[in-house]
Design an enzyme around this catalytic site. Structure first.
Site, PDB file in Angstrom:
ATOM      1  N   HIS A  31       0.852  -1.200   0.000  1.00  0.00           N
ATOM      2  CA  HIS A  31       0.000   0.000   0.000  1.00  0.00           C
ATOM      3  C   HIS A  31       0.887   1.249   0.000  1.00  0.00           C
ATOM      4  O   HIS A  31       1.731   1.432   0.885  1.00  0.00           O
ATOM      5  CB  HIS A  31      -0.897  -0.031   1.236  1.00  0.00           C
ATOM      6  CG  HIS A  31      -1.938   1.039   1.283  1.00  0.00           C
ATOM      7  ND1 HIS A  31      -3.121   0.963   0.581  1.00  0.00           N
ATOM      8  CD2 HIS A  31      -1.980   2.221   1.959  1.00  0.00           C
ATOM      9  CE1 HIS A  31      -3.856   2.048   0.839  1.00  0.00           C
ATOM     10  NE2 HIS A  31      -3.180   2.831   1.662  1.00  0.00           N
ATOM     11  N   MET A  35       0.221  11.706  -0.812  1.00  0.00           N
ATOM     12  CA  MET A  35      -0.449  12.885  -0.222  1.00  0.00           C
ATOM     13  C   MET A  35       0.134  14.137  -0.867  1.00  0.00           C
ATOM     14  O   MET A  35       1.351  14.221  -1.068  1.00  0.00           O
ATOM     15  CB  MET A  35      -0.207  12.918   1.287  1.00  0.00           C
ATOM     16  CG  MET A  35      -0.627  11.636   1.995  1.00  0.00           C
ATOM     17  SD  MET A  35      -0.511  11.793   3.769  1.00  0.00           S
ATOM     18  CE  MET A  35      -0.711  10.073   4.259  1.00  0.00           C
ATOM     19  N   MET A 138     -11.926   4.525   5.045  1.00  0.00           N
ATOM     20  CA  MET A 138     -10.895   5.107   5.923  1.00  0.00           C
ATOM     21  C   MET A 138     -11.382   5.006   7.370  1.00  0.00           C
ATOM     22  O   MET A 138     -12.460   5.498   7.707  1.00  0.00           O
ATOM     23  CB  MET A 138     -10.637   6.572   5.575  1.00  0.00           C
ATOM     24  CG  MET A 138      -9.888   6.810   4.279  1.00  0.00           C
ATOM     25  SD  MET A 138      -8.285   5.995   4.153  1.00  0.00           S
ATOM     26  CE  MET A 138      -7.407   6.668   5.558  1.00  0.00           C
ATOM     27  N   GLY A 143      -4.102  11.218   6.216  1.00  0.00           N
ATOM     28  CA  GLY A 143      -3.027  12.197   6.377  1.00  0.00           C
ATOM     29  C   GLY A 143      -1.826  11.673   7.152  1.00  0.00           C
ATOM     30  O   GLY A 143      -0.697  12.018   6.835  1.00  0.00           O
ATOM     31  N   PHE A 144      -2.091  10.820   8.133  1.00  0.00           N
ATOM     32  CA  PHE A 144      -0.990  10.384   8.996  1.00  0.00           C
ATOM     33  C   PHE A 144      -1.175   8.936   9.436  1.00  0.00           C
ATOM     34  O   PHE A 144      -2.311   8.490   9.644  1.00  0.00           O
ATOM     35  CB  PHE A 144      -0.904  11.276  10.249  1.00  0.00           C
ATOM     36  CG  PHE A 144      -0.658  12.722   9.906  1.00  0.00           C
ATOM     37  CD1 PHE A 144       0.633  13.202   9.690  1.00  0.00           C
ATOM     38  CD2 PHE A 144      -1.731  13.587   9.725  1.00  0.00           C
ATOM     39  CE1 PHE A 144       0.855  14.530   9.320  1.00  0.00           C
ATOM     40  CE2 PHE A 144      -1.525  14.918   9.361  1.00  0.00           C
ATOM     41  CZ  PHE A 144      -0.229  15.389   9.155  1.00  0.00           C
ATOM     42  N   GLY A 145      -0.056   8.226   9.598  1.00  0.00           N
ATOM     43  CA  GLY A 145      -0.093   6.893  10.180  1.00  0.00           C
ATOM     44  C   GLY A 145      -0.176   7.003  11.698  1.00  0.00           C
ATOM     45  O   GLY A 145      -0.071   8.100  12.261  1.00  0.00           O
ATOM     46  N   GLY A 146      -0.377   5.869  12.347  1.00  0.00           N
ATOM     47  CA  GLY A 146      -0.290   5.819  13.807  1.00  0.00           C
ATOM     48  C   GLY A 146      -1.489   6.347  14.571  1.00  0.00           C
ATOM     49  O   GLY A 146      -1.404   6.567  15.777  1.00  0.00           O
ATOM     50  N   ASP A 176      -8.470   0.983   6.086  1.00  0.00           N
ATOM     51  CA  ASP A 176      -7.157   1.616   6.207  1.00  0.00           C
ATOM     52  C   ASP A 176      -7.153   2.585   7.390  1.00  0.00           C
ATOM     53  O   ASP A 176      -7.913   3.550   7.400  1.00  0.00           O
ATOM     54  CB  ASP A 176      -6.881   2.357   4.891  1.00  0.00           C
ATOM     55  CG  ASP A 176      -5.534   3.059   4.823  1.00  0.00           C
ATOM     56  OD1 ASP A 176      -4.725   2.885   5.731  1.00  0.00           O
ATOM     57  OD2 ASP A 176      -5.305   3.756   3.820  1.00  0.00           O
ATOM     58  N   GLY A 177      -6.277   2.294   8.364  1.00  0.00           N
ATOM     59  CA  GLY A 177      -6.088   3.201   9.497  1.00  0.00           C
ATOM     60  C   GLY A 177      -6.317   2.518  10.826  1.00  0.00           C
ATOM     61  O   GLY A 177      -7.403   1.996  11.087  1.00  0.00           O
ATOM     62  N   GLY A 178      -5.281   2.466  11.660  1.00  0.00           N
ATOM     63  CA  GLY A 178      -5.415   1.918  13.010  1.00  0.00           C
ATOM     64  C   GLY A 178      -5.634   0.416  13.053  1.00  0.00           C
ATOM     65  O   GLY A 178      -6.219  -0.107  14.012  1.00  0.00           O
ATOM     66  N   GLY A 198      -0.043  -0.095   8.653  1.00  0.00           N
ATOM     67  CA  GLY A 198       1.245   0.592   8.610  1.00  0.00           C
ATOM     68  C   GLY A 198       2.038   0.375   9.875  1.00  0.00           C
ATOM     69  O   GLY A 198       2.890  -0.515   9.962  1.00  0.00           O
ATOM     70  N   SER A 199       1.738   1.165  10.906  1.00  0.00           N
ATOM     71  CA  SER A 199       2.520   1.096  12.152  1.00  0.00           C
ATOM     72  C   SER A 199       2.589  -0.303  12.733  1.00  0.00           C
ATOM     73  O   SER A 199       3.645  -0.738  13.179  1.00  0.00           O
ATOM     74  CB  SER A 199       1.918   2.000  13.239  1.00  0.00           C
ATOM     75  OG  SER A 199       1.259   3.065  12.694  1.00  0.00           O
TER      76      SER A 199
HETATM   77  C1  DX5 Z   1      -3.393   7.369   6.342  1.00  0.00           C
HETATM   78  C2  DX5 Z   1      -2.949   6.316   5.360  1.00  0.00           C
HETATM   79  C3  DX5 Z   1      -2.759   4.966   5.911  1.00  0.00           C
HETATM   80  C4  DX5 Z   1      -1.739   4.838   6.992  1.00  0.00           C
HETATM   81  C5  DX5 Z   1      -2.182   3.757   7.924  1.00  0.00           C
HETATM   82  O1  DX5 Z   1      -3.754   8.520   5.638  1.00  0.00           O
HETATM   83  O2  DX5 Z   1      -3.870   6.213   4.296  1.00  0.00           O
HETATM   84  O3  DX5 Z   1      -2.470   4.028   4.879  1.00  0.00           O
HETATM   85  O4  DX5 Z   1      -0.466   4.559   6.519  1.00  0.00           O
HETATM   86  O5  DX5 Z   1      -1.311   3.743   8.979  1.00  0.00           O
HETATM   87  P1  DX5 Z   1      -1.602   2.991  10.345  1.00  0.00           P
HETATM   88  O6  DX5 Z   1      -1.770   1.553  10.037  1.00  0.00           O
HETATM   89  O7  DX5 Z   1      -0.377   3.311  11.141  1.00  0.00           O
HETATM   90  O8  DX5 Z   1      -2.851   3.612  10.922  1.00  0.00           O
HETATM   91 ZN    ZN Z   2      -3.751   4.576   2.692  1.00  0.00          ZN
END
Ligand code: DX5
Ligand code: ZN
Length: 214
Positions: A31, A35, A138, A143-146, A176-178, A198-199
């Protein structure tokens, strides 16, 4: 279950080593979060970084574009090797524009996905869902991971599962997310097909973390 690790959380000082670990893992997709500093208040990767991943891995390149101009950036990342482009419903002015971009992506020979942010209801997709290969829910503000998983994603996944099954669409549901082991289980039970993480993947042993989500 398809796992799509988000390279937003990869340690870019260890890009070779960590990509090799992904290649050895049970992940089938990779993935790639784009951005533009406009649609979301963060800036990430350009096409040359995607080309580098293409050379380092044979994973399916799942490109999520969080941008205000999805038509323009679709071409940029298709040229760089994207195998699927997922753009945001909120970046389009109406359904016709969403469908026009989907057609453009399909005409270029790859798959098209549509994404909705946490405050967008799934009902907005009812007339266009069947056109897409994937719908991305979503579960954090893009915008951000974690960030922490937002529970309203579960009802959205359940509603989409029913819409897709009732209409016999081939659309995959991605979240996607958390995502971690606990939230992954909730999403699976709700009917998701593809988990982005991600994280959770990159802050743990990569192969074991992917396996724990499968
Ligand atoms: C956020 C991204 C995600 C992000 C997920 O805007 O679209 O793909 O990397 O990160 P985690 O798994 O850390 O929430
Ligand atoms: Zn994503």
């Amino acid at each position: 279950m398809i796992i799509s690790p988000s390279v937003l959380s990869l340690d870019f000082c260890k890009i070779n080593e960590q990509t090799e670990q992904l290649n050895r893992s049970k992940a089938e997709w990779l993935h790639f979060d784009v951005m533009d500093g406009h649609f979301v208040p963060n800036l990430t990767f350009g096409p040359d970084i995607l080309k580098a991943f293409r050379r380092l891995s044979n994973l399916f390149l799942d490109v999520h574009i969080m941008v205000s101009n999805p038509l323009f950036f679709s071409d940029v990342f298709i040229d760089a090797g994207a195998e699927m482009i997922t753009f945001h419903y909120e970046a389009c002015k109406d359904n016709e524009e969403c469908l026009m971009i989907a057609k453009h992506i399909h005409d270029r020979g790859i798959k098209a996905g549509i994404s909705i942010k946490p405050n967008t209801d799934v009902s907005v997709l009812k007339d266009i869902l069947g056109t897409f290969d994937l719908v991305l829910v979503m579960s954090v503000e893009p915008g951000f991971g974690g960030q922490s998983f937002m529970m309203n994603a579960i009802d959205k996944i359940k509603t989409l599962r029913t819409m897709i099954d009732d209409n016999h669409y081939n659309t995959l549901i991605q979240v996607d997310g958390g995502i971690n082991q606990e939230t992954a289980t909730l999403c699976k039970d709700a009917g998701v097909d593809v988990l982005v993480a991600g994280s959770y993947v990159f802050k743990n042993d990569i192969e074991k973390a992917v396996e724990s989500l499968c």
